[in-house]
Design an enzyme around this catalytic site. Structure first.
Site, PDB file in Angstrom:
ATOM      1  N   LYS A 111       0.621  -1.024   0.067  1.00 25.82           N
ATOM      2  CA  LYS A 111       0.132  -0.071  -0.019  1.00 25.82           C
ATOM      3  C   LYS A 111       0.824   1.042  -0.077  1.00 25.82           C
ATOM      4  O   LYS A 111       0.371   2.250  -0.695  1.00 25.82           O
ATOM      5  CB  LYS A 111      -0.845   0.108   1.321  1.00 25.82           C
ATOM      6  N   LYS A 194      -4.992  -9.929  -6.749  1.00 28.05           N
ATOM      7  CA  LYS A 194      -5.917 -10.062  -5.893  1.00 28.05           C
ATOM      8  C   LYS A 194      -7.245  -9.064  -6.151  1.00 28.05           C
ATOM      9  O   LYS A 194      -7.173  -7.796  -6.575  1.00 28.05           O
ATOM     10  CB  LYS A 194      -5.654  -9.480  -4.582  1.00 28.05           C
ATOM     11  N   LYS A 197     -11.043  -3.595  -3.521  1.00 30.18           N
ATOM     12  CA  LYS A 197     -11.833  -2.614  -3.473  1.00 30.18           C
ATOM     13  C   LYS A 197     -11.314  -1.472  -4.214  1.00 30.18           C
ATOM     14  O   LYS A 197     -11.842  -0.494  -4.802  1.00 30.18           O
ATOM     15  CB  LYS A 197     -11.980  -2.030  -2.105  1.00 30.18           C
TER      16      LYS A 197
HETATM   17  P1  TYM Z   1     -10.363  -5.725   4.163  1.00 23.46           P
HETATM   18  O1  TYM Z   1     -11.554  -4.655   4.260  1.00 23.46           O
HETATM   19  O2  TYM Z   1      -9.314  -5.539   3.080  1.00 23.46           O
HETATM   20  O3  TYM Z   1     -11.035  -7.151   3.712  1.00 23.46           O
HETATM   21  C1  TYM Z   1     -12.095  -7.635   4.403  1.00 23.46           C
HETATM   22  C2  TYM Z   1     -12.182  -9.141   4.422  1.00 23.46           C
HETATM   23  O4  TYM Z   1     -12.363  -9.779   3.212  1.00 23.46           O
HETATM   24  C3  TYM Z   1     -11.165 -10.465   2.789  1.00 23.46           C
HETATM   25  N1  TYM Z   1     -10.725 -10.341   1.388  1.00 23.46           N
HETATM   26  C4  TYM Z   1     -10.881 -11.309   0.423  1.00 23.46           C
HETATM   27  N2  TYM Z   1     -10.995 -12.750   0.648  1.00 23.46           N
HETATM   28  C5  TYM Z   1     -10.757 -13.369  -0.718  1.00 23.46           C
HETATM   29  N3  TYM Z   1     -10.517 -12.593  -1.839  1.00 23.46           N
HETATM   30  C6  TYM Z   1     -10.193 -11.282  -1.863  1.00 23.46           C
HETATM   31  N4  TYM Z   1      -9.630 -10.998  -3.085  1.00 23.46           N
HETATM   32  C7  TYM Z   1     -10.160 -10.607  -0.755  1.00 23.46           C
HETATM   33  N5  TYM Z   1     -10.088  -9.538  -0.618  1.00 23.46           N
HETATM   34  C8  TYM Z   1     -10.644  -9.308   0.718  1.00 23.46           C
HETATM   35  C9  TYM Z   1     -10.095 -10.203   3.748  1.00 23.46           C
HETATM   36  O5  TYM Z   1      -9.294 -11.072   3.868  1.00 23.46           O
HETATM   37  C10 TYM Z   1     -10.990  -9.752   5.027  1.00 23.46           C
HETATM   38  O6  TYM Z   1     -11.223 -10.893   5.688  1.00 23.46           O
HETATM   39  N6  TYM Z   1      -7.393  -5.518   7.941  1.00 23.46           N
HETATM   40  C11 TYM Z   1      -8.570  -6.071   7.706  1.00 23.46           C
HETATM   41  C12 TYM Z   1      -9.855  -5.524   8.281  1.00 23.46           C
HETATM   42  C13 TYM Z   1      -9.694  -5.666   9.741  1.00 23.46           C
HETATM   43  C14 TYM Z   1      -9.902  -7.070  10.511  1.00 23.46           C
HETATM   44  C15 TYM Z   1      -9.552  -6.702  12.143  1.00 23.46           C
HETATM   45  C16 TYM Z   1     -10.024  -8.229  10.238  1.00 23.46           C
HETATM   46  C17 TYM Z   1      -9.223  -4.706  10.688  1.00 23.46           C
HETATM   47  N7  TYM Z   1      -9.357  -5.349  12.222  1.00 23.46           N
HETATM   48  C18 TYM Z   1      -9.696  -7.562  12.895  1.00 23.46           C
HETATM   49  C19 TYM Z   1     -10.069  -9.217  11.052  1.00 23.46           C
HETATM   50  C20 TYM Z   1      -9.886  -9.035  12.612  1.00 23.46           C
HETATM   51  C21 TYM Z   1      -8.871  -5.665   6.301  1.00 23.46           C
HETATM   52  O7  TYM Z   1      -8.213  -4.693   5.618  1.00 23.46           O
HETATM   53  O8  TYM Z   1      -9.831  -6.303   5.453  1.00 23.46           O
END
Ligand code: TYM
Length: 332
Positions: A111, A194, A197
């Site tokens: 990032k 990947k 968003k």
């Molecule tokens: P974030 O917002 O990027 O993504 C949310 C969830 O979606 C999953 N994900 C995917 N799974 C499969 N294929 C993909 N292309 C894909 N893109 C996203 C992510 O693995 C995630 O489960 N840091 C985290 C948010 C967070 C969090 C936490 C998660 C903050 N605090 C505590 C768990 C526990 C994040 O940016 O997810």
């Protein structure tokens, strides 16, 4: 009962990767675990956000959770910034986390890009806040997509470091739970990237709010190679676009990759894509409709978040104050 914590950032468009990699698994887990699902708005601020869009996205993620089948009575659903203890515990953890651990985080490198000097401190310390999210509730399990595994492992390391330093077993070592055939859904434009968003091209992803026509069009335009569909799972491994589309199909139909590969072996993508579109529309169409209905009544969504935050706060503050005691801070 073991406790689950997970969350999604309210940034940009929720997509099929978020659904298959995270939300859909949460729906099944709520029967067997005490579940806390967060909309991590403080994490969203690690990159620039438009305030109006951030507010909307926070409500949209909440609507997606509920529309997908997460029950706001049974589970706790809330947005992170409403419970100040997240930021407080993140500071305390920041004081026991070596920089070397953060330097290993691949997401920061992705990032921040080339110019690390201008990247924000929040983007760098992001995984410490994530550890605080999880450990504030003493969660034992963290269902996420594959891309978050490294962050959950850091949370384990931080929990262990705290326990060692204060000679306690206060924090459980949380386990990442990575399920199914779609743990890493890839871009529809490039099977080696990947689905995300933040990808500039909307054709790279299927958004949870896309209508049936948009879903069908994106799948029709999805990149493929010129060969017929592979005949064996070993062949799939060498063909990233085919692997991605077949993996999505398998996840949507709850079938194994072997079954799906056997079913479509040797057929053309032009046969397979309409079948995939039909499955995607069947899964996402109902959820999108429900999300739109809910978003027309933001009062309902805000009520869910407020009640969720009250319930989360009760657990969070009790744990935070125990941490204060152990670290030598006076309680308020
Ligand atoms: P974030 O917002 O990027 O993504 C949310 C969830 O979606 C999953 N994900 C995917 N799974 C499969 N294929 C993909 N292309 C894909 N893109 C996203 C992510 O693995 C995630 O489960 N840091 C985290 C948010 C967070 C969090 C936490 C998660 C903050 N605090 C505590 C768990 C526990 C994040 O940016 O997810």
């Amino acid at each position: 009962m073991p406790r689950i914590f997970s969350g999604i950032q309210p940034t940009g468009n929720l997509h099929l990767g978020n659904y298959l990699g995270a939300i859909r698994n949460w729906v099944t887990l709520q029967a067997d675990y005490e579940c806390i699902f967060c909309i991590v708005d403080l994490h969203a601020l690690t990159l620039p956000q438009d305030p109006t869009e951030l507010r909307h996205a926070t409500r949209e993620v909440t609507a997606a959770y509920i529309a997908a089948g997460i029950d706001p009575e049974r589970c706790i659903i809330f947005n992170q910034s409403m419970v100040p203890a997240h930021a407080q515990l993140a500071w305390l953890f920041g004081c026991i986390t070596p920089l070397g651990w953060l330097n290993r985080m691949t997401q920061f490198k992705d990032k921040a890009g080339k110019d690390r000097e201008t990247a924000g401190l929040g983007l760098y310390s992001y995984p410490v806040l994530m550890a605080a999210d999880i450990l504030l509730y003493r969660a034992t399990h963290v269902p996420v997509g594959e891309d978050q595994k490294q962050h959950v492992e850091l949370a384990r390391d931080i929990a262990a470091a705290f326990n060692r330093r204060y000679n306690t077993e206060f924090f459980p070592l949380p386990e990442p739970q990575i399920f199914g055939t779609a743990t890493r859904v890839m871009s529809l434009r490039d099977g080696t990237k990947k689905m995300s968003k933040s990808d500039e091209s909307d054709f790279s992803r299927i958004n949870m709010t896309d209508d049936a026509d948009a879903i069908a069009l994106k799948i029709r335009r999805a990149k493929t190679d010129p060969l017929p569909l592979p005949a064996t799972v070993e062949d799939v491994a060498t063909r990233p676009e085919a692997a991605n589309l077949l993996g999505i199909y398998a996840a949507l139909t709850d079938e194994t990759m072997e079954t799906v590969v056997a079913h479509f072996a040797g057929r053309n993508f032009s046969d397979f894509k309409p079948a995939l579109a039909e499955r995607a529309v069947a899964s996402l169409g109902r959820i999108a409709g429900e999300m739109r209905r809910m978003l027309a009544d933001p009062g309902y969504i805000d009520g869910v978040l407020r009640r969720g935050a009250e319930r989360a706060e009760a657990i969070a503050v009790e744990h935070l104050h125990l941490v204060f005691d152990m670290m030598g801070l006076l309680r308020p």
